[in-house]
Scaffold this motif. Sequence first.
Motif, PDB file in Angstrom:
ATOM      1  N   VAL A 272       0.868  -1.178   0.000  1.00 28.95           N
ATOM      2  CA  VAL A 272       0.000   0.000   0.000  1.00 28.95           C
ATOM      3  C   VAL A 272       0.904   1.228   0.000  1.00 28.95           C
ATOM      4  N   PRO A 273       0.794   2.118  -1.001  1.00 32.42           N
ATOM      5  CA  PRO A 273       1.666   3.299  -1.068  1.00 32.42           C
ATOM      6  C   PRO A 273       1.468   4.226   0.130  1.00 32.42           C
ATOM      7  N   PRO A 274       2.461   5.057   0.430  1.00 35.72           N
ATOM      8  CA  PRO A 274       2.319   6.007   1.539  1.00 35.72           C
ATOM      9  C   PRO A 274       1.109   6.920   1.354  1.00 35.72           C
ATOM     10  N   HIS A 275       0.515   7.284   2.493  1.00 34.80           N
ATOM     11  CA  HIS A 275      -0.582   8.252   2.567  1.00 34.80           C
ATOM     12  C   HIS A 275      -1.823   7.799   1.789  1.00 34.80           C
ATOM     13  N   THR A 276      -1.996   6.490   1.702  1.00 37.70           N
ATOM     14  CA  THR A 276      -3.194   5.931   1.066  1.00 37.70           C
ATOM     15  C   THR A 276      -4.319   5.838   2.081  1.00 37.70           C
TER      16      THR A 276
END
Length: 279
Positions: A272-276
Amino acid sequence: MRPAVSDLFSKTAEELKQTFDKKFFQRAKFIPSAKKTIAIFCALKDFIYQYPLESGRETLPVGLESLACRLEEQIKNSLCFLCQEKADCARCEQNARQITQDFILALPQIQRLVISDVNAAYEGDPAAISPVEPLLCYPGVTAVTLQRMAHFLHARGVRLIPRIVTEYAHSLTGIDIHPGASIGPAFFIDHGTGVVIGETCVIGANVKLYQGVTLGAKSFPLDPNGNPVKGIKRHPNIEDDVIIYAETTVLGNITIGRGSVIGANKWITQDVPPHTKLN
């Protein structure tokens, strides 16, 4: 005719002994005592929490020394039981003494981490009236405190004792954290029941989990004999400032990026990418 009572017990005892091989019985006296280990770590938890001591603060060093002696004995038993050379060897005794000394010296740092957990719980829960409430009442704080102490020993090659400690915490709180998991500061498990954190998890700072969250392994690679391969990274990495809501399952050696918010009842097996934000 009914058999004599003594004969009955003798026969049963002999059959029970056949469960284990001779090698086990030669080492059995070195099995660490779960009862003594739990008592030691409950007392160490009280030292970390700094409960008011009836006998006064001047007795702190004496009480800590006594606990260290008792802990060293259990660590030595654990090392001797698993020793590949011979039971009760001098190397195990020396290692137990050094590990115990290092553990006692690390208690202030463990305490600082616990304080960060308590503050995170207080600041993250509007129902908490003061930091004392999560310290005394919250199962997440209890489970993480015991895990932090167990993790120190696990990271230094001590086995059995860390699992005794974290499984005691599991039975007490309903929160299952393997002693191998690496957990950063200000970690808060809200409510807590049913949380599972696997052995090779790496959790950053300021992470918050809700009840029923699983940070587990997706699959187990097998060796040529069909047995699970041990000692490999198989659990998630949770970066700083992540929140994971209730009943979400995160599986495998994947990464939940910094600052992400994962909603409830999700099944996650990919990075999961950052700040998702997953609602």
